[in-house]
Enzyme design. Structure first.
Site, PDB file in Angstrom:
ATOM      1  N   TYR A  43       0.840  -1.203   0.000  1.00 32.71           N
ATOM      2  CA  TYR A  43       0.000   0.000   0.000  1.00 32.71           C
ATOM      3  C   TYR A  43       0.875   1.254   0.000  1.00 32.71           C
ATOM      4  CZ  TYR A  43      -3.524   3.394   1.507  1.00 32.71           C
ATOM      5  OH  TYR A  43      -4.363   4.480   1.589  1.00 32.71           O
ATOM      6  N   SER A  89      -4.687  12.417   8.639  1.00 33.18           N
ATOM      7  CA  SER A  89      -3.723  11.331   8.540  1.00 33.18           C
ATOM      8  C   SER A  89      -2.330  11.939   8.705  1.00 33.18           C
ATOM      9  CB  SER A  89      -3.863  10.624   7.198  1.00 33.18           C
ATOM     10  OG  SER A  89      -3.027   9.515   7.127  1.00 33.18           O
ATOM     11  N   LYS A 122       4.573   4.732  16.814  1.00 29.80           N
ATOM     12  CA  LYS A 122       3.389   4.702  15.938  1.00 29.80           C
ATOM     13  C   LYS A 122       2.706   3.346  16.104  1.00 29.80           C
ATOM     14  CE  LYS A 122       1.892   5.656  11.226  1.00 29.80           C
ATOM     15  NZ  LYS A 122       1.067   4.432  11.062  1.00 29.80           N
ATOM     16  N   CYS A 439      19.066 -42.756  11.130  1.00 36.69           N
ATOM     17  CA  CYS A 439      18.423 -41.787  10.235  1.00 36.69           C
ATOM     18  C   CYS A 439      19.469 -40.769   9.780  1.00 36.69           C
ATOM     19  CB  CYS A 439      17.283 -41.066  10.955  1.00 36.69           C
ATOM     20  SG  CYS A 439      16.493 -39.796   9.930  1.00 36.69           S
TER      21      CYS A 439
END
Length: 714
Positions: A43, A89, A122, A439
């Site tokens: 974004y 904003s 923030k 293994c």
């Protein structure tokens, strides 16, 4: 006016329209549906691109452009309410030079005197405005499009941080702004509950906070552990009005409003950058998710003089950290086998850049974790780096599913040796390969771990070398069939070895991009350094490893649950390998830092005959099997005390200080708590010093530390 008359190329017009559509759709999903399908990083990249287009072609900057609007249209789920003041904003910067440009512009607009500045975290939450009339909460609203939000008053009242009445010198009218968030631990707990109930999990804490606050039934909201921190105001009428942002926060505290205690007021650019760097390195310390730092001009009169653009204040900026969460495609889920036989699913993803590095694989821990996260093969998933280091899948983006996704099915047999997998105990979450001795995957991983820095610290024995020593290409015989062979390796055995290069994260062969075949290398005959140099270096380092402390030898044995902390406690108390393995479970359990699980695991490991053979072969090869005798003049005067070391000491390295404490019976841990006895603080002590001050833990400098070593706490 036509695009040609305005001088805007058709390609720019088309891209601007495309970006506008993408951003509008993303805004709708983020702000209204609380179900975003793109990451913050994607974004932000779209927003930067459209801003650059408008810089080059100003006629594209219309009132309808996403750069001129805040948020998104409000949902029809809740009543619409108009904010007393527009909720703006913030503009973003992503680099140091961009921050410097903002500071220079701000100083210029303020006549050369904009400081001081307030720095705060923030929070990645949901923006909310609260209105108090004569101290009584009368309304809570989401930001919406900045001018009109949604009335969520009843839901806000369920948040424990939000006072219904203010205290002290109460204004006649106060509109405060803040972030509603869900703590990370609460987010993980909520997702577990949703998956258990057959519902899709939230992709991140911000979505979960938004979804929780916007429940139609406030009783559902009340069941979620929502929190709030306030960070500004829109209207303040009556009472004693503040003169700075920092005074606003002090007044908020007096009124009983929740304020962060992590903000800092600084004088200049250096102070701002120091704060940004500190929380860039400690961004996972707070209980909530953060995605950057907000820098504000502290004085309110300067804020008013600077004013705002059409969407953002000129007196504040958000410095965004590199994205720690991105979206990518989950291509497949495979498994690898670890050194203790545990079979771990891991995700294979479309490569993506996150927190500065390209990631294409991430662990999924176990089958239950895959189910808990609700991920399907083919999903678009949210990926982040835990602590900015370890890649982790947070969850799927269910809105992007197209029906082609499929669930992961755990294998029933070991992918490397074919042995049937099983749980050791019925209640175990993990399944394991029980073929511990033969293994090839387990042996390879154990040898690699034995050579690691946590154990014997053999630099030349990395993952490629561990693979080569246990699984060379035919006709070469493997020099190591069990750990017992490790210290008997010769240069003649090493020189002919060729091996397939494997990925250390998954154990899978790497593919040569030119040939499309598995990548094969001659491991120890490095002609560029001389035909024997690599082999000789490994043999030399194996000789050096024989002199490692006893605790490192214990770690190298890969006994379940015995890591460096337990191994150091065992070595310090019992002093020899024979004393450790001959001790009873009760004697082992009595050692601080061991406990019954570790004690039982030690006894179980030593009961296996080929395990005992490792000890005897290493002993015969000259590996150190006991600690040096304690000096006669060293007493156990620190027994029962716990220390934390921070900063740089002049007369001790960190390891030397740790050994000095342990030699006297003390314990050293990595974090400060109320149980810490002393914090030893050298130069440039960091956050551990601050934590000690906060908890009231005694702090000693190097001089006092020397007195403690000599005389104990008395």
């Amino acid at each position: 006016m036509s695009s040609e008359a305005e001088g805007v190329p058709v390609t720019a017009l088309e891209r601007h329209a495309e970006l506008t559509e993408l951003i509008d759709e993303a805004n709708w999903r983020y702000y209204v549906l609380d179900s975003p399908t793109v990451s913050d990083a994607e974004y932000d990249a779209w927003m930067r691109e459209i801003q650059e287009l408008e810089e080059r072609h100003p006629s594209l900057r219309t009132p309808d452009s996403p750069t001129q609007r805040v948020g998104a249209p409000v949902s029809t789920e809740f009543a619409k309410v108009e904010h007393l003041q527009r909720m703006e904003s913030l503009d973003n910067v992503f680099r140091e030079d961009q921050l410097d440009a903002w500071l220079a512009r701000t100083e210029k607009l303020a006549g050369g005197d904009a400081g001081p500045y307030l720095c705060e975290l923030k929070i990645d939450g949901l923006a909310v405005a609260l209105i108090y009339e004569k101290g009584r909460l009368v309304r809570g609203a989401t930001r919406g499009n900045g001018s009109v939000g949604e009335d969520v008053t009843l839901n806000v009242r369920t948040i424990r941080d939000v006072p219904h009445r203010l205290t002290g010198d109460v204004p006649d009218l106060l509109e405060v702004r803040g972030e509603v968030f869900l703590p990370v631990e609460s987010f993980e707990r909520l997702n577990e509950q949703l998956v258990a109930a057959g519902k899709p999990p939230f992709a991140n804490p911000r979505n979960s906070a938004a979804g929780s606050l916007r429940q139609k039934d406030p009783r559902v909201t009340a069941q979620r552990d929502l929190r709030m921190i306030v960070h500004g105001f829109g209207v303040w009428r009556g009472g004693r009005e503040p003169r700075s942002q920092s005074e606003v926060y002090a007044r908020f505290k007096e009124l009983g409003l929740p304020v962060s205690d992590l903000y800092r007021v600084v004088d200049d650019r250096d102070g701002i950058w120091e704060y940004i760097q500190y929380y860039g390195a400690h961004r996972h310390d707070p209980e909530y998710e953060i995605d950057g730092v907000v820098v504000k001009v502290d004085r309110l009169e300067v804020q008013q003089d600077l004013g705002s653009t059409s969407r953002a204040p000129r007196w504040a900026i958000a410095y965004k950290y590199p994205p720690q969460e991105v979206n990518t495609k989950l291509l497949d889920i495979k498994v690898n086998v670890g050194r203790t036989g545990r079979v771990t699913p891991y995700a294979v993803m479309k490569p993506v850049l996150v927190s500065g590095s390209t990631v294409e694989r991430a662990t999924l821990h176990n089958a239950s974790e895959v189910e808990r996260k609700g991920v399907l093969i083919g999903d678009t998933v949210v990926l982040r780096k835990a602590g900015d280091v370890i890649p982790e899948i947070v969850g799927p983006v269910p809105a992007l599913r197209d029906g082609s996704e499929r669930p992961f099915v755990m294998p029933t047999h070991c992918p490397e040796c074919g042995t049937e997998l099983r749980r050791e105990k019925e209640a175990d979450v993990d399944i394991r390969c029980p073929n511990t001795r033969s293994c090839p995957a387990q042996l390879r991983e154990r040898i690699y771990y034995a050579a690691s820095r946590a154990a014997l610290d053999i630099g030349s024995l990395g993952y490629v070398a561990a693979t080569a020593l246990t699984q060379p290409l035919p006709p070469q015989e493997p020099p190591i069939r069990t750990e017992a062979d490790l210290f008997d390796i010769t240069i003649e055995q090493l020189l002919p070895i060729r091996s397939v290069v494997r990925d250390p994260d998954t154990g899978l062969p790497k593919i040569d991009p030119e040939t499309g075949e598995e990548k094969v290398v001659s491991v120890f005959a490095n002609q560029a350094e001389g035909p024997k140099k690599t082999a000789e270096l490994l043999v030399e380092q194996l000789q050096e490893a024989k002199r490692r402390p006893l605790w490192r030898v214990l770690v190298a044995l890969s006994i379940r649950h015995v890591g460096p902390t337990a191994a150091q406690a065992l070595a310090a108390e019992l002093r020899s390998i024979d004393a450790i393995f001959n001790a009873s479970e009760e004697e082992l359990t009595a050692i601080e830092g061991v406990g019954p699980t570790i004690a039982a695991s030690i006894k179980e490991w030593y009961s296996v005959d080929w395990h005992r053979e490792i000890i005897e072969r290493w002993r015969a090869a000259g590996v150190r099997m006991e600690e040096d005798p304690l000096p006669e003049d060293v007493s156990q005067n620190l027994r029962g005390l716990t220390f934390v070391i921070t900063g740089t000491l002049e007369g001790f390295s960190r390891q030397e200080a740790t050994e000095a404490i342990k030699m006297r019976g003390g314990k050293v841990t990595g974090s400060v708590s109320k149980k810490t006895s002393y914090v030893v603080a050298g130069e440039n002590a960091g956050s551990k010093y601050d934590k000690a001050v906060e908890l009231g833990v005694p702090i000693v400098d190097e001089s006092a530390f020397r007195r403690l070593l000599a005389h104990g706490p008395e």
